[in-house]
Design a protein around this motif. Structure first.
Motif, mmCIF file in Angstrom:
data_model
loop_
_atom_site.group_PDB
_atom_site.id
_atom_site.type_symbol
_atom_site.label_atom_id
_atom_site.label_comp_id
_atom_site.label_asym_id
_atom_site.label_seq_id
_atom_site.Cartn_x
_atom_site.Cartn_y
_atom_site.Cartn_z
ATOM 1 N N PRO A 98 0.818 -1.216 0.000
ATOM 2 C CA PRO A 98 0.000 0.000 0.000
ATOM 3 C C PRO A 98 0.849 1.264 0.000
ATOM 4 O O PRO A 98 1.961 1.287 0.520
ATOM 5 N N SER A 99 0.309 2.303 -0.587
ATOM 6 C CA SER A 99 0.972 3.612 -0.589
ATOM 7 C C SER A 99 -0.050 4.672 -0.955
ATOM 8 O O SER A 99 -0.890 4.460 -1.825
ATOM 9 N N THR A 100 0.032 5.796 -0.284
ATOM 10 C CA THR A 100 -0.720 6.976 -0.720
ATOM 11 C C THR A 100 0.246 8.037 -1.233
ATOM 12 O O THR A 100 0.188 8.433 -2.406
ATOM 13 N N ARG A 101 1.173 8.473 -0.354
ATOM 14 C CA ARG A 101 2.039 9.612 -0.694
ATOM 15 C C ARG A 101 2.920 9.342 -1.910
ATOM 16 O O ARG A 101 2.982 10.144 -2.845
ATOM 17 N N THR A 102 3.620 8.220 -1.867
ATOM 18 C CA THR A 102 4.603 7.932 -2.916
ATOM 19 C C THR A 102 3.905 7.677 -4.249
ATOM 20 O O THR A 102 4.311 8.214 -5.289
ATOM 21 N N ARG A 106 7.282 -0.537 -5.784
ATOM 22 C CA ARG A 106 7.280 -0.774 -4.326
ATOM 23 C C ARG A 106 6.991 -2.248 -4.102
ATOM 24 O O ARG A 106 6.048 -2.809 -4.692
ATOM 25 N N HIS A 121 14.311 3.511 0.622
ATOM 26 C CA HIS A 121 13.224 4.346 0.101
ATOM 27 C C HIS A 121 13.866 5.678 -0.317
ATOM 28 O O HIS A 121 13.716 6.707 0.333
ATOM 29 N N GLN A 172 12.066 9.136 -0.658
ATOM 30 C CA GLN A 172 11.653 9.689 0.636
ATOM 31 C C GLN A 172 12.828 10.433 1.270
ATOM 32 O O GLN A 172 12.671 11.540 1.806
ATOM 33 N N PRO A 181 7.699 10.339 8.043
ATOM 34 C CA PRO A 181 7.437 10.014 6.633
ATOM 35 C C PRO A 181 5.972 9.739 6.342
ATOM 36 O O PRO A 181 5.557 9.796 5.171
ATOM 37 N N GLY A 182 5.191 9.430 7.393
ATOM 38 C CA GLY A 182 3.798 9.087 7.201
ATOM 39 C C GLY A 182 3.668 7.671 6.649
ATOM 40 O O GLY A 182 4.616 7.137 6.071
ATOM 41 N N PRO A 183 2.511 7.068 6.806
ATOM 42 C CA PRO A 183 1.415 7.572 7.627
ATOM 43 C C PRO A 183 1.772 7.468 9.107
ATOM 44 O O PRO A 183 2.501 6.572 9.500
HETATM 45 N N1 CP Z 1 6.169 7.827 3.225
HETATM 46 C C1 CP Z 1 5.568 6.905 2.443
HETATM 47 O O1 CP Z 1 6.248 6.102 1.759
HETATM 48 O O2 CP Z 1 4.211 6.959 2.465
HETATM 49 P P1 CP Z 1 3.244 6.034 1.600
HETATM 50 O O3 CP Z 1 3.384 4.637 2.128
HETATM 51 O O4 CP Z 1 1.862 6.617 1.811
HETATM 52 O O5 CP Z 1 3.708 6.120 0.174
#
Ligand code: CP
Length: 312
Positions: A61-65, A114, A142, A145, A269-271
């Protein structure tokens, strides 16, 4: 250099590990990201990558990247295809290599990958002709990031040379921590990791790295603090005791941050697991750079896409 200048030759066709990038290469990339931020606002480079097709292959899963790579590629005019792994033939057992070769045959030129397996991007480099960008592989790396964190830090606290940055929490399972340790050390940052003994074990072997096993020692005098997500998906049964113990001993809040330098910013880095590694008040308060980190994701990834393609 501006992005209107003739394309420079980059020695890097891929971005798998940041430790293969020199200080000059990282600093040039960050400068390009600043230019890309302005060019995105002016919609100035909408055709730069028009010959490129960027495939997003996110096996975790990923939102930001994921979102920022998609927006970065589109801002530069690339065609973007999201493999949508959960709806792909990976569900019928197709291997990673066969999937990537299939993307390549369809016309994808760059894959943003990823994967839960450390080393998956290296496999992609070896087994395909794709340009490969590591969007996070297992506990290994990463790199984008780390680049956006370096830019965010530099814009918040000025030149990084000689500054002390503390990386705190679940260091053992963190690809973000490993890439930041490489990138920030290359940029001249003094580095400290802090966490429960089980989560910082082995890091004393990193050259020049300070290791702290209490939060007070980890924060003491730090110019900036990076909190890490407790990776419950990787950290189960890893000898830290209970999450309650972790909250008691390691959760960052405004009061505890007073051990750091005055006004030292907090990154994550989130979340975030609000209430576990960081309080909501600190994550959303005046010290927090978490929103800036997310904002910097798009221009940094524009710069990476353009530079690896040899077009900026
Ligand atoms: N920081 C980071 O990689 O966030 P995501 O998992 O939302 O991409």
């Amino acid at each position: 250099m501006t992005v209107d200048a003739p394309a420079r030759t980059s020695p890097h066709r891929h971005l798998v590990d940041i430790d293969t990038w020199s200080r000059t290469e990282i600093e040039d990339l960050l400068s390009l990201a600043v230019e890309m931020r302005a060019s995105r606002a002016a919609r100035a480079h909408r055709s730069l990558l028009e010959a490129e097709t960027v495939g997003l292959a996110f096996y975790e899963p990923s939102t930001r990247t994921r979102v920022s790579f998609e927006l970065a590629a589109k801002a530069l005019g690339a065609t973007v295809v999201d493999l949508a792994v959960e709806r792909s033939s990976a569900g019928k057992g197709e291997s990673l290599v066969d999937t990537l070769r299939t993307l390549e045959r369809t016309g994808v030129t760059t894959v943003v990958l990823r994967h839960s397996a450390s080393g998956a991007p290296h496999l992609a480099v070896r087994e395909t002709g794709l340009r490969v960008i590591n969007a996070g592989d297992g506990m290994h790396a990463h790199p984008t990031q780390a680049l956006l964190d370096a830019l965010t830090l530099r814009e918040a606290i000025g030149p990084l040379d000689g500054k002390l940055v503390a990386i705190v929490g679940d260091v053992a399972h963190s690809r973000v921590a490993r890439s930041n340790l490489h990138a920030l050390a290359t940029l001249g940052v003094r580095l400290r990791v802090g966490g429960p003994s089980a989560w910082v074990a082995g890091f004393e072997r990193w050259a020049g790295l300070e290791v702290a096993t209490t939060l007070a020692a980890a924060l003491d005098g730090a110019d900036a603090v990076m909190a890490l997500r407790v990776q419950t998906e990787r950290a189960a049964a890893d000898g830290i005791g209970s999450l309650d113990d972790h909250v008691r001993d390691w959760r960052l809040d405004e009061t505890r941050m007073q051990r750091a330098a005055p006004d030292a910013p907090i990154l994550h880095p989130g979340p975030t697991n609000e209430g576990i590694e960081i309080t909501a008040a600190l994550a959303n308060g005046p010290r927090s750079l978490i929103g800036r980190q997310v904002e910097n994701g798009v221009p940094v990834r524009m710069a990476v896409l353009a530079r690896l393609a040899g077009l900026a």
